[in-house]
Scaffold this active site. Structure first.
Site, PDB file in Angstrom:
ATOM      1  N   ASP A   1      34.442  56.194  48.173  1.00 25.31           N
ATOM      2  CA  ASP A   1      33.233  56.030  47.352  1.00 25.31           C
ATOM      3  C   ASP A   1      32.595  57.365  46.929  1.00 25.31           C
ATOM      4  OD1 ASP A   1      33.323  53.303  47.126  1.00 25.31           O
ATOM      5  OD2 ASP A   1      31.969  52.912  48.798  1.00 25.31           O
TER       6      ASP A   1
ATOM      7  N   GLY B   1      35.031  54.915  52.620  1.00 21.11           N
ATOM      8  CA  GLY B   1      36.312  55.278  51.998  1.00 21.11           C
ATOM      9  C   GLY B   1      36.172  56.366  50.941  1.00 21.11           C
TER      10      GLY B   1
ATOM     11  N   GLU C   1      50.969  43.459  61.361  1.00 16.53           N
ATOM     12  CA  GLU C   1      51.297  44.766  60.776  1.00 16.53           C
ATOM     13  C   GLU C   1      51.373  44.616  59.259  1.00 16.53           C
ATOM     14  OE1 GLU C   1      54.488  48.113  61.442  1.00 16.53           O
ATOM     15  OE2 GLU C   1      54.719  46.445  62.851  1.00 16.53           O
TER      16      GLU C   1
ATOM     17  N   LYS D   1      32.337  42.661  54.645  1.00 14.66           N
ATOM     18  CA  LYS D   1      33.143  41.810  53.762  1.00 14.66           C
ATOM     19  C   LYS D   1      32.866  40.335  54.028  1.00 14.66           C
ATOM     20  CE  LYS D   1      37.322  44.552  53.109  1.00 14.66           C
ATOM     21  NZ  LYS D   1      38.766  44.586  53.340  1.00 14.66           N
TER      22      LYS D   1
ATOM     23  N   LYS E   1      26.688  48.181  43.888  1.00 16.13           N
ATOM     24  CA  LYS E   1      28.152  48.242  44.001  1.00 16.13           C
ATOM     25  C   LYS E   1      28.750  46.827  44.004  1.00 16.13           C
ATOM     26  CE  LYS E   1      31.967  49.731  46.890  1.00 16.13           C
ATOM     27  NZ  LYS E   1      32.442  50.229  48.177  1.00 16.13           N
TER      28      LYS E   1
ATOM     29  N   ASP F   1      43.466  42.695  50.216  1.00 13.95           N
ATOM     30  CA  ASP F   1      43.973  44.041  50.436  1.00 13.95           C
ATOM     31  C   ASP F   1      43.509  44.879  49.251  1.00 13.95           C
ATOM     32  OD1 ASP F   1      45.394  45.737  52.233  1.00 13.95           O
ATOM     33  OD2 ASP F   1      46.918  45.970  50.695  1.00 13.95           O
TER      34      ASP F   1
ATOM     35  N   THR G   1      39.170  38.583  58.018  1.00 17.10           N
ATOM     36  CA  THR G   1      38.832  39.996  58.187  1.00 17.10           C
ATOM     37  C   THR G   1      37.873  40.137  59.361  1.00 17.10           C
ATOM     38  OG1 THR G   1      37.829  41.945  57.160  1.00 17.10           O
ATOM     39  CG2 THR G   1      36.970  39.828  56.455  1.00 17.10           C
TER      40      THR G   1
ATOM     41  N   ARG H   1      36.318  44.450  44.497  1.00 17.70           N
ATOM     42  CA  ARG H   1      36.246  43.299  45.411  1.00 17.70           C
ATOM     43  C   ARG H   1      35.368  42.200  44.807  1.00 17.70           C
ATOM     44  NH1 ARG H   1      37.391  45.918  49.450  1.00 17.70           N
ATOM     45  NH2 ARG H   1      35.567  47.233  49.225  1.00 17.70           N
TER      46      ARG H   1
END
Ligand code: IMP
Length: 205
Positions: A158, A156, A43, A15, A180, A72, A10, A186
């Site tokens: 959240d 996002g 992609e 992350k 969190k 993901d 990533t 995650r």
């Protein structure tokens, strides 16, 4: 046992830090994609979180020759049959902002009572070795979609995700990162992957 290299697949620095911190007791030397600026991302053509995580982990493992971890994730809303799911980041269009995405969601759910606003964040992580061996894990975080956005933390969806552990009184956007990171999809996927990774590292040639 000799330390093995693990590439964290990533470019998201947050992350990378979270993953490196959780896996620090394992016999691993960690790298991330900032060391491979010439590799452009694949992609994401998968039909599920698992397919997309696998596609990314395999792609970077084959490009670099290193054991690679990729994830993901996204939001599944019950009243929308699981949407936006794998399309979470592009729900309101190909280059939509976080605010455009959650505003679209709030509009679609307008007027729905609390019991019909169930949602969950899902995260799938895959660790892929260039030999073709792999392990994977999944983490789920349950919640409800709020009626209005609240909170300045996170990213996002959240601000519109009411957290079960706080009795649906706080959104994920109101939780500091350390809180969190104890609860999230995650974090759960990562803890479960860590346990599998211990044995996997022993099995790898
Ligand atoms: P990614 O797999 O981390 O790239 O996440 C895909 C999309 O899912 C993000 O762009 C967000 O829209 C959504 N998402 C995933 N995890 C979270 C989270 O922890 N909070 C809020 N939104 C998230």
């Amino acid at each position: 046992m000799e330390n093995k290299i693990l590439l964290i697949g990533t470019t998201n620095k947050g992350k990378v830090r979270e993953i490196a911190e959780e896996l620090k007791e394992l016999p691993l030397i960690m790298k991330d994609l900032s060391e491979f600026p010439d590799i452009s991302p694949p992609e994401e053509t998968g039909k599920s979180f698992f397919e997309n995580a696998l596609l990314k982990a395999r792609y970077y493992a084959e490009k670099t020759g290193f054991l690679t971890l990729a994830d993901d994730s996204g939001l599944e809303v019950e009243a929308l049959g699981g949407a936006p799911g794998i399309y979470s980041s592009r729900f309101a269009g190909p280059s939509a902002t976080d605010e455009q995405n959650y505003t679209k969601l709030l509009n679609l759910l307008k007027g729905l009572p609390r019991e019909k606003r169930k949602a969950r964040f899902v995260c799938v992580m895959v660790c892929y070795h260039p030999s073709g061996q792999l392990i994977w894990s999944e983490g789920v975080w349950e919640g409800l979609i709020a009626e209005e956005p609240r909170g300045n933390y996170g990213f996002g969806y959240d601000p519109v995700f009411l957290v079960k552990e706080f009795n649906y009184e706080k959104t994920a956007g109101e939780l500091p990162l350390q809180v969190k990171n104890q609860l999230s999809h995650r974090a759960k996927a990562l803890k479960s992957l860590k346990e599998k990774l211990r044995d996997f590292l022993k099995e790898l040639k």
